[in-house]
Enzyme design. Structure first.
Site, PDB file in Angstrom:
ATOM      1  N   CYS A   6      39.066  64.636 101.443  1.00  0.00           N
ATOM      2  CA  CYS A   6      39.886  64.637 102.664  1.00  0.00           C
ATOM      3  C   CYS A   6      41.085  63.692 102.640  1.00  0.00           C
ATOM      4  CB  CYS A   6      39.016  64.404 103.894  1.00  0.00           C
ATOM      5  SG  CYS A   6      37.543  63.437 103.648  1.00  0.00           S
ATOM      6  N   ARG A  20      29.734  60.922  93.240  1.00  0.00           N
ATOM      7  CA  ARG A  20      29.014  59.994  94.105  1.00  0.00           C
ATOM      8  C   ARG A  20      27.894  59.350  93.298  1.00  0.00           C
ATOM      9  NH1 ARG A  20      28.742  63.563  99.761  1.00  0.00           N
ATOM     10  NH2 ARG A  20      31.002  63.808  99.937  1.00  0.00           N
ATOM     11  N   GLN A  27      33.232  70.761  95.294  1.00  0.00           N
ATOM     12  CA  GLN A  27      33.134  71.315  96.644  1.00  0.00           C
ATOM     13  C   GLN A  27      34.108  72.480  96.825  1.00  0.00           C
ATOM     14  OE1 GLN A  27      34.016  67.702  98.915  1.00  0.00           O
ATOM     15  NE2 GLN A  27      31.920  67.697  99.676  1.00  0.00           N
ATOM     16  N   ASP A  49      36.050  73.013  99.139  1.00  0.00           N
ATOM     17  CA  ASP A  49      36.499  72.199 100.260  1.00  0.00           C
ATOM     18  C   ASP A  49      37.800  72.742 100.855  1.00  0.00           C
ATOM     19  OD1 ASP A  49      36.182  70.147 101.991  1.00  0.00           O
ATOM     20  OD2 ASP A  49      36.593  68.544 100.565  1.00  0.00           O
ATOM     21  N   HIS A  66      40.674  71.788 104.391  1.00  0.00           N
ATOM     22  CA  HIS A  66      40.981  71.065 105.623  1.00  0.00           C
ATOM     23  C   HIS A  66      42.062  71.832 106.373  1.00  0.00           C
ATOM     24  CE1 HIS A  66      39.090  67.999 103.066  1.00  0.00           C
ATOM     25  NE2 HIS A  66      38.600  67.563 104.211  1.00  0.00           N
ATOM     26  N   LYS A  77      30.265  67.936 114.836  1.00  0.00           N
ATOM     27  CA  LYS A  77      30.236  68.779 113.639  1.00  0.00           C
ATOM     28  C   LYS A  77      29.232  69.907 113.806  1.00  0.00           C
ATOM     29  CE  LYS A  77      26.889  65.857 111.165  1.00  0.00           C
ATOM     30  NZ  LYS A  77      26.596  65.137 109.913  1.00  0.00           N
ATOM     31  N   HIS A 116      37.506  69.558 108.949  1.00  0.00           N
ATOM     32  CA  HIS A 116      36.912  69.513 107.607  1.00  0.00           C
ATOM     33  C   HIS A 116      35.941  70.686 107.519  1.00  0.00           C
ATOM     34  CE1 HIS A 116      37.802  65.017 107.164  1.00  0.00           C
ATOM     35  NE2 HIS A 116      37.994  65.249 108.450  1.00  0.00           N
TER      36      HIS A 116
END
Length: 660
Positions: free
Chosen positions: A351, A380, A398, A400, A402, A482, A528
């Site tokens: 992000c 991670r 991911q 991912d 946004h 969320k 997100h």
């Protein structure tokens, strides 16, 4: 007198000091017999605990979620009592309820063995047969510490000393001569515990989760309301073991894991990476069709960026940190990192980098929404004990994205995302989708008015998309509410994959802005969102969902052309060329082996289609098609077979667009 309001809204009066057990008895003898506990003004109570005054009371039985949790909680206590009666040198520590069961951590010099399980289970059944009343007592902190120390329970004494504030009373539950520190509630007696439990496995666990502390022995068990449910659970476990993605991954040569070479990272083999590429291509087409712009951002970013975003303070211990300096010195000499060296970090999420892309150039309200997507590789620093196959790893990618939008676009963008997610899941055969809406936590950023709009926007979105939604009060992120999307697989397991999080905070912290219609500078809202969650984990879920038998469009090898005799070798190559020209992934097997052996071997590889060819097929330019899981075969001309299989192998999104 006490006024009691029942779940149906009716009211009854009872003498002062009445308990939920009295309420259950007054309703019916069958309810009193089935009662395990009660919800009193929303709080779980022991069945025999006196009511403090007027209250709303609901009787809890084994059919209720809370009842099943109580059964598992009491099973843990009965386990601890059984172990200490059989092995008096054992100390008990903690024994919580977990998904599908419970565990208890024991301190004992001699290790337990799974061979002890049968004897321990018999002892547990004896304790149930004794039907000991389970009695709640309230002690002072000082008396509790002294008592547990006196009987050699040093771990319990430490828990009380460290966790319980001075002057706060402590609840202890007794069953027979055995007792344990516990908040409760519990069943009325050990005889209420169904004999529908089983001890499952042993593991090591550090005291209080700290590797610097002593290693304890953790004993896992499962407990259910009845024998039928226990047997169904054990069958699910057996089926899950057959579907284990690690075993199938090795069997189908999809990937391997090496804790020495790269702990928590996946070595993808050609077969597995073929599945990955098909999945990524599918998602890329879906994102392109929905107006996303795909980007690529750095994996290594300066710590300043992470400090601005707030991740440095929250996630630093889980980030891989790299000093930014040029080492000097002779080869072989140990290098020391200067104290003032700048720090970089491998990104644990995408992000902040996406905000940096958004910030490039002037943005107008007319430009919004801007949807930035990335198959972003993240790292991670997960503990070694938390790593699990490809489901939980240290390096992952991911799907991912946004969405930067105006406040008035939140609902519309959320609806679009929900419908996209629902469509994607159904393309993989997941029809049962549940949604959880996590609302404002006690500690949060933003005003109540902003949270009101955000929560309503997400709730309106899932309602409009026709998805069921449960509310999880207080479990939202610091910066906004969320949605968590859960799917149910073929054997009933629930997986949380997709998320949609609404964020007002990160655009503020990182300085994202756009020019509004009145010429003022405004902060965009940041959504997100992810659908698969991580590529690795979703592929692991698919492996277990399909038990390795991927749909034709995802399968690494879609067709094997296998010869009956060497006379058909040349035709087998021609057939393979024709099938490949139709866009299929094809392998040829011309080994000097019997055809039944070849068919069996490729069936073990779960190849969707085996095209068998011999001299007769070569003469007629045909193929004999055998489908995985079917005993029959279909004789088709080569060109017809190529066309038919290619149509069947079309990814679901392309098939839909072709039908339109």
């Amino acid at each position: 007198m006490i006024n009691v309001t029942l779940p149906d809204g009716s009211q009854r009066q009872y003498e002062d000091g009445a308990s939920p057990a009295d309420v259950a008895e007054s309703i019916s003898k069958s309810l009193a017999k089935a009662a395990l506990a009660a919800k009193v003004n929303g709080e779980l109570y022991d069945l025999n605990r006196p009511l403090d005054g007027d209250a709303e009371v609901a009787i809890v039985t084994a059919r209720d979620k809370e009842g099943l949790e109580l059964i598992r909680h009491d099973a843990a206590h009965v386990l601890a009592q059984a172990v200490q009666e059989m092995y008096p040198d054992t100390q008990v520590t903690i024994g919580p309820v977990i998904d599908d069961g419970f565990y208890y951590d024991f301190a004992r010099e001699k290790p337990f063995s799974t061979e002890d399980f049968e004897r321990i289970e018999k002892k547990m059944e004896e304790i149930i047969d004794q039907d000991y009343p389970i009695v709640r007592e309230v002690w002072s902190k000082e008396d509790a510490i002294e008592t547990f120390k006196k009987i050699g329970e040093d771990y319990k004494a430490q828990i009380i000393d460290d966790i319980i504030p001075p002057g706060e009373p402590i609840t202890v539950y007794k069953q027979g001569d055995w007792f344990d520190l516990c908040r409760g509630p519990h069943l009325p007696s050990t005889g209420k515990l169904p004999k529908a439990f089983k001890l499952m496995k042993l593991a090591g666990a550090y005291w209080r989760g700290d590797h610097r502390n002593e290693m304890l022995q953790r004993m896992y068990g499962t407990a259910w309301a009845n024998e039928k449910d226990l047997k169904a659970h054990l069958l699910r476990i057996e089926e899950a073991e057959k579907r284990d993605h690690r075993r199938i991954g090795a069997q189908l040569d999809l990937f391997h894991l090496d804790g020495t070479a790269a702990a928590g990272s996946v070595f993808w083999h050609a077969n597995g990476y073929t599945v990955w590429r098909q999945l990524e291509a599918y998602m890329r087409r879906r994102l392109d069709a929905e107006g996303y712009d795909e980007i690529k951002t750095p994996q290594l970013m300066d710590s300043v960026q992470w400090e601005k975003s707030g991740h440095w303070g929250k996630y630093r211990e889980n980030m891989f940190i790299v000093p930014d300096f040029i080492p000097e010195g002779e080869e072989g000499v140990e290098i020391s990192v200067p104290e003032d060296a700048k720090l970089m970090a491998l990104k644990p999420m995408n992000c902040p980098a996406h905000v940096e892309v958004f910030k490039q150039g002037q943005k107008s309200y007319r430009d919004l929404p801007i949807r930035l997507a990335e198959f972003g590789c993240c790292h991670r620093n997960e503990p070694h004990g938390a790593i699990h196959g490809i489901m939980r790893v240290r390096q992952f990618t991911q799907d991912d994205a946004h969405i930067f939008c105006r406040e008035d676009q939140i609902v519309e963008e959320s609806i679009k995302f929900c419908r996209l997610l629902e469509s994607v899941y159904r393309d993989f055969g997941f029809e049962e989708i549940a949604v959880k809406l996590s609302t404002r936590p006690d500690v949060r950023a933003g005003s109540d008015q902003v949270w009101d709009r955000a929560e309503k926007g997400l709730k309106d979105a899932v309602d409009a998309a026709g998805l069921p939604c449960d509310i999880l009060p207080g479990e939202g992120a610091f910066y906004g509410p969320k949605l968590e999307f859960q799917l149910t697989d073929a054997i009933g397991r629930v997986w949380q994959c997709g998320t949609l999080q609404l964020d007002y905070v990160l655009p503020e912290r990182l300085g994202a802005e756009y020019t509004a219609s009145d010429g003022t500078k405004q902060r965009p809202v940041m959504l997100h969102r992810a659908i698969l969650g991580s590529m690795e984990r979703f592929i692991g879920i698919l492996i277990e969902e399909f038990a390795g038998a991927f749909p034709l469009w995802l399968a690494p090898a879609q067709v094997i052309v296998a010869t009956i005799t060497s006379d058909a070798d040349e035709y087998a190559e021609e057939a393979a060329r024709t099938l490949r020209a139709a866009g299929l992934r094809v392998e040829v097997d011309t080994r000097n082996e019997k055809i039944n052996y070849k068919v069996r071997e490729h069936s073990l590889r779960k190849v969707p289609v085996i095209a068998v060819v011999g001299q007769r097929e070569a003469d007629d330019r045909k193929v004999a098609l055998r489908r995985f899981g079917s005993q029959g075969q279909e004789i088709l001309g080569l060109d017809e077979a190529a066309s038919k299989i290619a149509a069947e192998a079309t990814p679901p999104d392309l098939k839909r667009s072709g039908d339109e």
